[in-house]
Write an enzyme that holds these catalytic residues in place. Structure first.
Site, PDB file in Angstrom:
ATOM      1  N   GLY A 185       0.833  -1.220   0.000  1.00 53.92           N
ATOM      2  CA  GLY A 185       0.000   0.000   0.000  1.00 53.92           C
ATOM      3  C   GLY A 185       0.852   1.248   0.000  1.00 53.92           C
ATOM      4  O   GLY A 185       0.989   1.927   1.024  1.00 53.92           O
ATOM      5  N   GLU A 190      12.903  -4.684  -4.473  1.00 51.82           N
ATOM      6  CA  GLU A 190      11.708  -4.760  -5.293  1.00 51.82           C
ATOM      7  C   GLU A 190      12.055  -4.529  -6.766  1.00 51.82           C
ATOM      8  O   GLU A 190      11.588  -5.234  -7.646  1.00 51.82           O
ATOM      9  CB  GLU A 190      10.672  -3.726  -4.840  1.00 51.82           C
ATOM     10  CG  GLU A 190       9.295  -4.079  -5.381  1.00 51.82           C
ATOM     11  CD  GLU A 190       8.332  -2.916  -5.437  1.00 51.82           C
ATOM     12  OE1 GLU A 190       8.733  -1.769  -5.153  1.00 51.82           O
ATOM     13  OE2 GLU A 190       7.182  -3.155  -5.810  1.00 51.82           O
TER      14      GLU A 190
HETATM   15  C1  LIG Z   1       1.579  -3.391 -12.947  1.00 53.41           C
HETATM   16  C2  LIG Z   1       1.639  -2.362 -11.852  1.00 53.41           C
HETATM   17  C3  LIG Z   1       1.572  -2.795 -10.536  1.00 53.41           C
HETATM   18  C4  LIG Z   1       1.602  -1.863  -9.507  1.00 53.41           C
HETATM   19  N1  LIG Z   1       1.506  -2.322  -8.224  1.00 53.41           N
HETATM   20  C5  LIG Z   1       1.516  -1.447  -7.209  1.00 53.41           C
HETATM   21  C6  LIG Z   1       1.375  -1.916  -5.855  1.00 53.41           C
HETATM   22  O1  LIG Z   1       1.220  -3.109  -5.600  1.00 53.41           O
HETATM   23  N2  LIG Z   1       1.388  -1.010  -4.859  1.00 53.41           N
HETATM   24  C7  LIG Z   1       1.551   0.324  -5.094  1.00 53.41           C
HETATM   25  O2  LIG Z   1       1.604   1.079  -4.139  1.00 53.41           O
HETATM   26  N3  LIG Z   1       1.656   0.811  -6.366  1.00 53.41           N
HETATM   27  C8  LIG Z   1       1.645  -0.047  -7.412  1.00 53.41           C
HETATM   28  N4  LIG Z   1       1.749   0.409  -8.710  1.00 53.41           N
HETATM   29  C9  LIG Z   1       1.787   1.854  -8.948  1.00 53.41           C
HETATM   30  C10 LIG Z   1       3.127   2.387  -9.421  1.00 53.41           C
HETATM   31  O3  LIG Z   1       4.085   2.336  -8.404  1.00 53.41           O
HETATM   32  C11 LIG Z   1       2.865   3.823  -9.891  1.00 53.41           C
HETATM   33  O4  LIG Z   1       1.969   3.751 -10.976  1.00 53.41           O
HETATM   34  C12 LIG Z   1       4.141   4.522 -10.324  1.00 53.41           C
HETATM   35  O5  LIG Z   1       4.948   4.794  -9.222  1.00 53.41           O
HETATM   36  C13 LIG Z   1       3.830   5.824 -11.095  1.00 53.41           C
HETATM   37  O6  LIG Z   1       2.994   6.626 -10.361  1.00 53.41           O
HETATM   38  P1  LIG Z   1       1.677   7.266 -11.010  1.00 53.41           P
HETATM   39  O7  LIG Z   1       0.897   6.159 -11.633  1.00 53.41           O
HETATM   40  O8  LIG Z   1       0.995   8.064  -9.947  1.00 53.41           O
HETATM   41  O9  LIG Z   1       2.173   8.187 -12.182  1.00 53.41           O
HETATM   42  P2  LIG Z   1       2.725   9.683 -12.046  1.00 53.41           P
HETATM   43  O10 LIG Z   1       3.731   9.748 -10.947  1.00 53.41           O
HETATM   44  O11 LIG Z   1       1.569  10.606 -11.965  1.00 53.41           O
HETATM   45  O12 LIG Z   1       3.449   9.866 -13.421  1.00 53.41           O
HETATM   46  C14 LIG Z   1       2.737  10.100 -14.640  1.00 53.41           C
HETATM   47  C15 LIG Z   1       3.750  10.328 -15.751  1.00 53.41           C
HETATM   48  O13 LIG Z   1       4.531  11.502 -15.451  1.00 53.41           O
HETATM   49  C16 LIG Z   1       5.914  11.166 -15.444  1.00 53.41           C
HETATM   50  N5  LIG Z   1       6.594  11.921 -14.386  1.00 53.41           N
HETATM   51  C17 LIG Z   1       6.180  12.124 -13.118  1.00 53.41           C
HETATM   52  N6  LIG Z   1       7.091  12.843 -12.431  1.00 53.41           N
HETATM   53  C18 LIG Z   1       8.114  13.078 -13.281  1.00 53.41           C
HETATM   54  C19 LIG Z   1       9.370  13.762 -13.168  1.00 53.41           C
HETATM   55  N7  LIG Z   1       9.745  14.327 -12.014  1.00 53.41           N
HETATM   56  N8  LIG Z   1      10.169  13.809 -14.263  1.00 53.41           N
HETATM   57  C20 LIG Z   1       9.811  13.217 -15.428  1.00 53.41           C
HETATM   58  N9  LIG Z   1       8.631  12.561 -15.604  1.00 53.41           N
HETATM   59  C21 LIG Z   1       7.800  12.488 -14.539  1.00 53.41           C
HETATM   60  C22 LIG Z   1       5.984   9.693 -15.141  1.00 53.41           C
HETATM   61  O14 LIG Z   1       7.183   9.114 -15.622  1.00 53.41           O
HETATM   62  C23 LIG Z   1       4.754   9.180 -15.885  1.00 53.41           C
HETATM   63  O15 LIG Z   1       5.057   8.983 -17.250  1.00 53.41           O
HETATM   64  C24 LIG Z   1       1.710  -0.477  -9.790  1.00 53.41           C
HETATM   65  C25 LIG Z   1       1.767  -0.056 -11.116  1.00 53.41           C
HETATM   66  C26 LIG Z   1       1.736  -0.980 -12.141  1.00 53.41           C
HETATM   67  C27 LIG Z   1       1.792  -0.509 -13.553  1.00 53.41           C
END
Ligand SMILES: Cc1cc2nc3c(=O)[nH]c(=O)nc-3n(C[C@H](O)[C@H](O)[C@H](O)COP(=O)(O)OP(=O)(O)OC[C@H]3O[C@@H](n4cnc5c(N)ncnc54)[C@H](O)[C@@H]3O)c2cc1C
Length: 378
Positions: free
Chosen positions: A127, A244
């Site tokens: 989480g 991880e």
């Molecule tokens: C298959 C899968 C399993 C997952 N499992 C889990 C889980 O079990 N538990 C959990 O907690 N999370 C989980 N996640 C979530 C994952 O950790 C997040 O999706 C990831 O950290 C990206 O965060 P976000 O989706 O909020 O995207 P955002 O952080 O909003 O990013 C959106 C876009 O903006 C870009 N971006 C953001 N900030 C910057 C920056 N500073 N410079 C350049 N580009 C930037 C990113 O690269 C991305 O392309 C999972 C995701 C996937 C795909």
């Protein structure tokens, strides 16, 4: 420099391969099963692994392990992944939930949780991410406020894989709203049947149970659920996130998928097509590059370090490998590769999510630029 596997390592891999081939049907993939079936299957399978000492071999003996090196874990990960990951979500327990408990747990927490993990009869979820906190994880807003008796947790977690079948959630919550964002975060070990915790599945194209939304409404967490010191969660997860990032041998699974596509190419006489050969060669080379780079991470870990920088570089290589494999497969299968059930369509899910899960490709590139090219690291 010695690149070869030791006799023990070679024997371990070979015994593991024999066992997996005899236990699992050809082409097995736990992620093809409905989530609840996969959980039940993994529990039975993990017990068999545990009986052989193959579930948590790199853990200390005191906690159900065999005191073996991180190389043993890597071999385990490569072979499990190459055989369709019969541990299903339990790989997370082995790779980083257990090590976090070993690092920071109280005696009671270790006694209670590590025994269950090393027996293979428990599933955890992570989480961390929230609707407004993904890449910038430290800006998470889920609050845990001490009311004199318990912490009272309120907030929203998203994309939580396996939450629908997990027994516990490894939760990050803010316990100090005034401190610098990295310093006000604590870890809680929350049973998923805790009153006030609601888990809702988010349908996805990836695998059943890949994504969930977890809502915490006045969930009461006794102090005994906190892992590590209050407000001291960040340094713990920073160390464990390396595990991880490198814990799943994606390059090995991608190479296995590529082998299937190569069989199709051969059967259809496409080995005369130089563009097919180039795509296959490029993809395989990318898988091999990722494999060699993760070995550097494991080497550092075997020397007792927490290798952040090399893990970023490996992660980029493995994302590129997943994508190169998908491109080669689509090239081979053509339009059929867009249809459900094709080799390419299955790889598509891995190729897309590799660049998001456990930190996006862009974030890894930023870290490499800042900490390696920028001169902080090696
Ligand atoms: C298959 C899968 C399993 C997952 N499992 C889990 C889980 O079990 N538990 C959990 O907690 N999370 C989980 N996640 C979530 C994952 O950790 C997040 O999706 C990831 O950290 C990206 O965060 P976000 O989706 O909020 O995207 P955002 O952080 O909003 O990013 C959106 C876009 O903006 C870009 N971006 C953001 N900030 C910057 C920056 N500073 N410079 C350049 N580009 C930037 C990113 O690269 C991305 O392309 C999972 C995701 C996937 C795909």
């Amino acid at each position: 420099m010695e690149f070869d596997w030791s006799k023990d390592e070679t024997e371990f891999r070979s015994a593991l391969k024999d066992f997996l081939s005899s236990e699992l049907p050809e082409g097995f993939d736990a992620f093809d099963m409905p989530e609840h079936d996969a959980k039940e299957f993994s529990k039975t399978f993990a017990v068999k692994l545990a009986e052989r000492g193959w579930l948590t071999p790199a853990w200390p003996k005191a906690y159900g392990g065999l005191d073996q090196s991180p190389w043993q874990s890597l071999i385990l990960s490569e072979e499990m992944v190459a055989h369709g990951e019969p541990r299903f979500g339990q790989y997370m327990c082995v790779n980083w939930v257990g090590p976090a408990l070993i690092l920071a747990g109280t005696d009671e927490q270790k006694e209670y949780h590590l025994k269950r993990i090393s027996r293979g009869d428990v599933m955890w979820c992570q989480g961390f991410s929230e609707p407004g906190a993904g890449s910038d994880l430290a800006s998470l807003r889920t609050r845990a406020i001490w009311d004199g008796k318990d912490y009272v947790i309120n907030g929203e977690k998203i994309w939580t894989s396996y939450a629908g079948v997990a027994d516990f959630c490894f939760l990050l919550a803010r316990t100090d709203g005034e401190a610098h964002k990295h310093r006000g975060i604590s870890i809680f070990l929350v049973p998923t049947d805790a009153p006030g915790l609601t888990i809702r599945n988010i349908p996805s194209l990836f695998f059943d149970g890949a994504f969930n939304q977890c809502t915490f409404e006045n969930v009461r967490a006794p102090a005994s659920w906190m892992l590590g010191p209050e407000n001291g969660g960040w340094p713990i997860i920073r160390k464990l996130l390396v595990n991880e990032r490198v814990g799943v041998a994606r390059y090995r699974r991608a190479a296995r998928s590529l082998e299937r596509a190569a069989k199709i190419a051969k059967a259809e006489g496409l080995f005369d097509d130089p563009t097919v050969l180039e795509a296959l060669g490029r993809a395989r080379a990318a898988c091999e590059a990722a494999r060699v780079l993760v070995y550097r991470v494991i080497d550092e870990r075997a020397k007792g370090r927490y290798p952040d920088l090399t893990a970023y570089v490996y992660r980029v290589a493995t994302i590129r490998a997943e994508r190169a494999v998908y491109e080669a497969e689509l090239h081979i299968e053509g339009l059929a590769g867009m249809a459900e059930g094709s080799v390419a369509a299955k790889q598509f899910g891995h190729a897309v999510t590799a660049g998001v899960a456990t930190g996006t490709l862009e974030m890894q590139l930023n870290l490499i630029a800042r900490d390696i090219v920028g001169g902080v690291g090696a």
